[in-house]
Design a protein around this motif. Structure first.
Motif, PDB file in Angstrom:
ATOM      1  N   GLU A   1       1.313  -1.123   0.180  1.00  0.00           N
ATOM      2  CA  GLU A   1      -0.358  -0.761   0.066  1.00  0.00           C
ATOM      3  C   GLU A   1       1.222   1.635  -0.315  1.00  0.00           C
ATOM      4  O   GLU A   1       0.707   1.996  -0.736  1.00  0.00           O
ATOM      5  CB  GLU A   1      -0.515  -0.055   1.035  1.00  0.00           C
ATOM      6  CG  GLU A   1      -1.985   1.219   1.048  1.00  0.00           C
ATOM      7  CD  GLU A   1      -2.768   0.770   2.733  1.00  0.00           C
ATOM      8  OE1 GLU A   1      -3.184  -0.406   2.921  1.00  0.00           O
ATOM      9  OE2 GLU A   1      -2.922   2.363   3.318  1.00  0.00           O
ATOM     10  N   LEU A   2       2.263   1.294   0.846  1.00  0.00           N
ATOM     11  CA  LEU A   2       3.093   2.411   0.731  1.00  0.00           C
ATOM     12  C   LEU A   2       3.589   2.153  -0.166  1.00  0.00           C
ATOM     13  O   LEU A   2       3.911   3.535  -0.682  1.00  0.00           O
ATOM     14  CB  LEU A   2       3.520   2.669   1.902  1.00  0.00           C
ATOM     15  CG  LEU A   2       3.679   2.660   3.633  1.00  0.00           C
ATOM     16  CD1 LEU A   2       4.945   1.459   4.079  1.00  0.00           C
ATOM     17  CD2 LEU A   2       2.992   3.512   4.248  1.00  0.00           C
TER      18      LEU A   2
ATOM     19  N   SER B   1       2.538   1.641  -2.995  1.00  0.00           N
ATOM     20  CA  SER B   1       1.835   2.277  -4.388  1.00  0.00           C
ATOM     21  C   SER B   1       1.473   3.946  -4.233  1.00  0.00           C
ATOM     22  O   SER B   1       0.631   4.773  -5.277  1.00  0.00           O
ATOM     23  CB  SER B   1       0.047   1.036  -4.828  1.00  0.00           C
ATOM     24  OG  SER B   1      -0.088   0.420  -3.824  1.00  0.00           O
ATOM     25  N   CYS B   2       1.142   3.957  -3.218  1.00  0.00           N
ATOM     26  CA  CYS B   2       0.990   5.399  -3.132  1.00  0.00           C
ATOM     27  C   CYS B   2       1.843   6.630  -2.987  1.00  0.00           C
ATOM     28  O   CYS B   2       2.239   7.830  -2.830  1.00  0.00           O
ATOM     29  CB  CYS B   2       0.278   5.128  -1.256  1.00  0.00           C
ATOM     30  SG  CYS B   2      -0.961   5.173  -0.552  1.00  0.00           S
TER      31      CYS B   2
END
Lengths: 179, 130
Positions: A8-9, A11-12
């Motif tokens: 998630e990190l 892809s952010c």
């Protein structure tokens, strides 16, 4: 930090935080994984740094089709194999065998604190062929599922089961001759 | 038979346990020192810098080499300056010796008359000059 959070990190756009998460979560696991093959703390430390550099440079290619942990183990295993091939070449030059060199490293390892049976077990593993050594280590010590080992080694589950069976019997026979 | 059935790996579950240790505080130190390497993810401009530097160095060395060779290798073409230097080296004695050599060469009277007729000099004038 969980694998999902790390992805998630990343892809952010928070690549450095994602990398930090990987280092925090996987340093110990990958260290023990490679340590079993290299039989030396110094070599393992050097290789672990190389592995994380590889991970950092390969992160943009991670598409999330594979699990993060199998992807990391795959990189680590490939690096281990490359390292072992180099050692094999060095052994050839010094008129030694790669397994004899690794067995000697086990005897000289000041950070080995197992008993005699464990020492012989690790020596017996070094005598296995490359592929069997990987399967045996991932299955016996890490208790990894065959499906995950299959992703790491790019080998079918059936072939892995056969390899593990052969490796297990060889190691067992080796140990039973001595104990 | 008993030996065949025996399984030392299954009998000793402690074998699966970690037999190695790492130096005290190793993992903490490793994690604190392991930083993302900026160089590992350079953009195209950053990657271009060493290539451009190498190309510039090559051009510089090639230019300097060519200039040096031109300065040290004698040229095949004879310049006016070379001619003057060469002329000064030839002494006057050499020159007169060369002239005497030409003067000694024999030319027959018939050849001279033939030449004068060919040049348009009249027979009277040729007769007078004898």
């Amino acid at each position: 930090m969980t694998d999902e959070r790390i992805i998630e990190l990343y892809s952010c756009g928070m690549q450095e935080e994602a990398f930090r998460g990987i280092v925090d979560a996987y340093t110990e696991r990958l260290y023990w994984h490679i340590r079993r093959f290299l039989c030396s703390h110094e070599d393992s430390n050097d290789l672990l740094q190389d592995i994380f550099i590889k991970v950092w440079s390969a992160l943009p290619t991670f598409r999330g089709e594979a699990k993060l942990y199998t992807w990391l183990y795959r990189i680590a295993t490939n690096e281990v194999l490359n390292h072992l091939r180099k050692q094999k070449f060095k052994a050839l030059i010094s008129l030694d065998t790669a397994s004899a060199m690794l067995e000697r490293k086990i005897d000289e390892d000041i950070y080995f604190n197992g008993d005699e049976l464990q020492r012989e077990l690790h020596k017996a593993i070094q005598r296995l062929p490359e592929k069997q050594r990987i399967v045996f280590s991932l299955r016996y010590f890490d208790e990894m599922k065959y499906e995950d080992i299959s992703e790491i080694t790019d080998t079918s589950v059936g072939a892995l089961k056969a390899s593990y069976h052969h490796a297990y019997n060889k190691v067992k026979e080796d140990l039973q001759k001595k104990f | 038979m008993k030996e065949m059935k025996r399984d030392i790996l299954a009998e000793n579950p402690q074998l699966r346990k970690q037999a190695h240790t790492a130096p005290e505080g190793y993992f903490e130190e490793f994690k604190s020192q392991m930083k993302p390497y900026r160089t590992a993810q350079q953009n195209w401009a950053e990657r271009l810098v060493p290539l451009v530097s190498m190309a510039a160095t090559f051009i510089l060395l090639a230019t300097a080499g060519t200039f040096f060779l031109q300065r040290t290798t004698p040229s095949e073409d004879i310049t006016q300056e070379d001619f003057i230097v060469f002329s000064n080296d030839v002494s006057k004695i050499d020159y007169y010796e060369e002239m005497d050599h030409i003067a000694d060469a024999y030319v027959a009277d018939e050849d001279i008359i033939e030449y004068l007729i060919y040049s348009g000099v009249s027979a009277e004038e040729i007769e007078l000059s004898k």
